[in-house]
Design a protein around this motif. Structure first.
Motif, mmCIF file in Angstrom:
data_model
loop_
_atom_site.group_PDB
_atom_site.id
_atom_site.type_symbol
_atom_site.label_atom_id
_atom_site.label_comp_id
_atom_site.label_asym_id
_atom_site.label_seq_id
_atom_site.Cartn_x
_atom_site.Cartn_y
_atom_site.Cartn_z
ATOM 1 N N LEU A 157 0.804 -1.215 0.000
ATOM 2 C CA LEU A 157 0.000 0.000 0.000
ATOM 3 C C LEU A 157 0.840 1.270 0.000
ATOM 4 C CD1 LEU A 157 -2.716 -1.041 2.634
ATOM 5 C CD2 LEU A 157 -2.940 -1.040 0.142
ATOM 6 N N GLY A 158 2.134 1.147 0.232
ATOM 7 C CA GLY A 158 2.997 2.325 0.273
ATOM 8 C C GLY A 158 2.901 3.090 1.573
ATOM 9 N N VAL A 159 2.512 2.398 2.645
ATOM 10 C CA VAL A 159 2.354 3.034 3.955
ATOM 11 C C VAL A 159 3.537 2.640 4.831
ATOM 12 C CG1 VAL A 159 0.922 3.199 6.028
ATOM 13 C CG2 VAL A 159 -0.152 3.028 3.773
ATOM 14 N N THR A 160 4.233 3.635 5.333
ATOM 15 C CA THR A 160 5.410 3.367 6.171
ATOM 16 C C THR A 160 5.172 3.638 7.648
ATOM 17 O OG1 THR A 160 6.246 5.605 5.767
ATOM 18 C CG2 THR A 160 6.980 3.870 4.259
ATOM 19 N N ASP A 161 4.102 4.336 7.972
ATOM 20 C CA ASP A 161 3.809 4.666 9.370
ATOM 21 C C ASP A 161 2.637 3.827 9.855
ATOM 22 O OD1 ASP A 161 3.733 5.831 11.856
ATOM 23 O OD2 ASP A 161 2.862 7.736 11.178
ATOM 24 N N VAL A 162 2.938 2.732 10.530
ATOM 25 C CA VAL A 162 1.919 1.811 11.045
ATOM 26 C C VAL A 162 2.025 1.786 12.561
ATOM 27 C CG1 VAL A 162 1.021 -0.542 11.033
ATOM 28 C CG2 VAL A 162 2.068 0.405 8.954
ATOM 29 N N ARG A 163 0.901 1.977 13.228
ATOM 30 C CA ARG A 163 0.901 2.037 14.697
ATOM 31 C C ARG A 163 -0.155 1.085 15.267
ATOM 32 N NH1 ARG A 163 2.743 8.129 16.146
ATOM 33 N NH2 ARG A 163 3.646 8.647 14.101
ATOM 34 N N TRP A 164 0.100 0.640 16.476
ATOM 35 C CA TRP A 164 -0.772 -0.324 17.150
ATOM 36 C C TRP A 164 -1.147 0.244 18.514
ATOM 37 C CZ3 TRP A 164 -1.654 -4.808 14.277
ATOM 38 C CH2 TRP A 164 -0.793 -4.995 13.188
ATOM 39 N N LEU A 165 -2.445 0.357 18.783
ATOM 40 C CA LEU A 165 -2.864 0.853 20.094
ATOM 41 C C LEU A 165 -2.761 -0.214 21.166
ATOM 42 C CD1 LEU A 165 -5.909 3.196 19.342
ATOM 43 C CD2 LEU A 165 -3.445 3.698 19.363
ATOM 44 N N GLY A 166 -2.726 -1.479 20.775
ATOM 45 C CA GLY A 166 -2.451 -2.544 21.733
ATOM 46 C C GLY A 166 -3.654 -3.105 22.455
ATOM 47 N N PHE A 167 -4.869 -2.767 22.022
ATOM 48 C CA PHE A 167 -6.048 -3.374 22.637
ATOM 49 C C PHE A 167 -6.237 -4.793 22.107
ATOM 50 C CE2 PHE A 167 -6.906 1.230 22.745
ATOM 51 C CZ PHE A 167 -7.095 1.392 24.107
ATOM 52 N N ARG A 168 -7.006 -5.572 22.835
ATOM 53 C CA ARG A 168 -7.195 -6.976 22.476
ATOM 54 C C ARG A 168 -8.413 -7.142 21.575
ATOM 55 N NH1 ARG A 168 -5.431 -11.830 23.553
ATOM 56 N NH2 ARG A 168 -6.842 -13.602 23.694
ATOM 57 N N ASP A 169 -8.289 -8.056 20.633
ATOM 58 C CA ASP A 169 -9.386 -8.440 19.757
ATOM 59 C C ASP A 169 -10.553 -8.949 20.600
ATOM 60 O OD1 ASP A 169 -11.000 -9.478 17.739
ATOM 61 O OD2 ASP A 169 -9.399 -10.646 16.808
ATOM 62 N N SER A 170 -11.762 -8.502 20.280
ATOM 63 C CA SER A 170 -12.940 -8.915 21.050
ATOM 64 C C SER A 170 -13.606 -10.161 20.491
ATOM 65 C CB SER A 170 -13.976 -7.782 21.077
ATOM 66 O OG SER A 170 -13.445 -6.618 21.642
ATOM 67 N N GLY A 171 -13.198 -10.608 19.328
ATOM 68 C CA GLY A 171 -13.893 -11.730 18.722
ATOM 69 C C GLY A 171 -15.168 -11.285 18.033
ATOM 70 N N MET A 172 -15.955 -12.244 17.589
ATOM 71 C CA MET A 172 -17.112 -11.947 16.737
ATOM 72 C C MET A 172 -18.440 -11.856 17.463
ATOM 73 S SD MET A 172 -16.062 -11.629 13.559
ATOM 74 C CE MET A 172 -17.196 -12.238 12.315
ATOM 75 N N THR A 173 -18.446 -11.858 18.782
ATOM 76 C CA THR A 173 -19.703 -11.727 19.511
ATOM 77 C C THR A 173 -19.634 -10.537 20.445
ATOM 78 O OG1 THR A 173 -18.969 -13.238 21.235
ATOM 79 C CG2 THR A 173 -20.219 -14.188 19.413
ATOM 80 N N LEU A 174 -20.793 -9.959 20.694
ATOM 81 C CA LEU A 174 -20.878 -8.799 21.567
ATOM 82 C C LEU A 174 -20.831 -9.191 23.039
ATOM 83 C CD1 LEU A 174 -23.644 -6.720 19.812
ATOM 84 C CD2 LEU A 174 -21.264 -6.058 20.107
ATOM 85 N N PRO A 175 -20.339 -8.297 23.914
ATOM 86 C CA PRO A 175 -20.421 -8.542 25.352
ATOM 87 C C PRO A 175 -21.868 -8.487 25.810
ATOM 88 C CG PRO A 175 -19.662 -6.307 24.916
ATOM 89 C CD PRO A 175 -19.697 -7.012 23.597
#
Length: 265
Positions: free
Chosen positions: A66-84
Motif C-alpha cells: 500500500l505504500g504506507v510506512t507509518d503503522v501504529r498499534w494501540l495494543g487493545f485486544r481483539d474482542s472476537g465476533m460476539t458482543l459482550p
C-alpha cells in the motif's frame, strides 16, 4: 509534522486493505501523509497460538504494498465476533472477551488515538460508520473512538468507511457480506453498510486495484487463496472491490481531494 496527513483507524489487520486500501494508495501517490493505526492485533482471527505475530507480519507485507510506512498499534485486544452481554443483564461480567477493545472505556481509547492524531498533525481521521460496516463489536467501537478522539484533539473531519448496501446487491459477493453473516447480531443493527443516498464520497480505485488485491492477499490467514475474493476473475474483482465508500462528518478534507473521488454514486 503536517496537517496533510490522513489517519486511517482500523479494528483489525486486513480491514485496511479490504475497505480503504485503494484510497490509502491514492493519497500516498498524491503526496499526502498516511498513518495506519490498528486498535487490536486481531489475535482471535484463527486458532494458531501465534496468530498475533502472524497478523503483524502480514500487515507489514500489506502496508508495503500500500505504500504506507507509518503503522501504529494501540495494543487493545481483539474482542472476537460476539458482543459482550448487555449492561444490567444477568450475564453482565461473564463475557470471555472482557479485555477486548469493544469493552474498553471510550474516553481512554480516544485518548490513545488522540495522541497519534496530535503526533502526526492529522487533517482527518478515517473510522467506520455507526454499525461498524457490518456489526462487529470492535468495528462499532472504532466508530465511537474515532469521533471521540477527533473531538478531543480538534481534528476537523472524520470520514466513516462503509459499503454501499444497494450497490452490493448487483455484484458478486463481498467479503463483508460473508463476515456480516458470521457476527452475533442479537444486539446490533442487522443492516449492512449504508444506503446509497447517505454516502458522501465514493473513491474509484481502478488504478490501484492490482495492488489492493495483493495487499488483501498478504493477509493470507484471513483472506486465503481459496477465499471468495481471491477466486474472483479480474473484472469481477474490480466490480466488487474497485470502489471505496465514505460518509463524512465535518468539512471537506484530504479524501475529497482525490481526483477519482465523487460525491455519492
Amino acid at each position: 509534522m503536517t496537517v496533510d496527513t490522513a489517519v486511517f483507524f482500523h479494528a483489525h489487520p486486513d480491514d485496511e486493505a479490504i475497505f480503504t486500501g485503494g484510497t490509502m494508495m491514492a493519497l500516498a501517490e498524491a503526496g499526502v501523509g498516511v498513518t495506519l493505526v490498528f486498535a487490536t492485533g486481531g489475535e482471535l482471527g484463527g486458532d494458531d497460538p501465534q496468530m498475533a505475530s502472524i497478523r503483524r507480519t502480514e500487515t507489514e507485507w500489506s502496508a508495503g504494498v500500500l505504500g504506507v510506512t507509518d503503522v501504529r498499534w494501540l495494543g487493545f485486544r481483539d474482542s472476537g465476533m460476539t458482543l459482550p452481554p448487555r449492561a444490567g443483564s444477568p450475564q453482565e461480567g461473564t463475557d470471555q472477551s472482557a479485555e477486548g477493545f469493544a469493552n474498553q472505556n471510550v474516553a481512554s481509547a480516544a485518548a490513545a488515538l488522540g495522541r497519534v492524531l496530535d503526533d502526526v498533525g492529522a487533517g482527518c481521521v478515517v473510522g467506520y460508520d455507526e454499525v461498524g460496516i457490518y456489526g462487529h463489536p470492535d468495528h462499532v467501537a472504532v466508530h465511537r473512538v474515532a469521533h471521540a478522539a477527533a473531538t478531543l484533539v480538534g481534528c476537523p473531519t472524520v470520514y466513516e468507511a462503509t459499503v454501499d448496501r444497494e450497490y452490493l446487491h448487483f455484484v458478486e459477493s463481498h467479503l463483508v457480506e460473508e463476515a456480516h453473516r458470521s457476527v452475533d447480531l442479537g444486539l446490533v443493527n442487522s443492516m449492512l453498510g449504508t444506503p446509497s443516498v447517505e454516502i458522501d464520497l465514493t473513491v474509484e480505485v481502478a488504478a490501484q486495484l492490482a495492488r489492493k488485491r495483493a495487499a488483501m492477499a498478504a493477509h493470507s490467514s484471513q483472506v486465503p487463496a481459496h477465499s471468495s475474493a481471491m477466486r474472483l476473475a479480474r473484472a469481477d474483482f474490480g466490480d466488487v472491490y474497485g470502489l471505496e465508500w465514505y460518509r463524512r462528518s465535518g468539512p471537506r478534507s484530504l479524501l475529497d481531494g482525490l481526483s477519482s473521488a465523487r460525491a455519492g454514486w
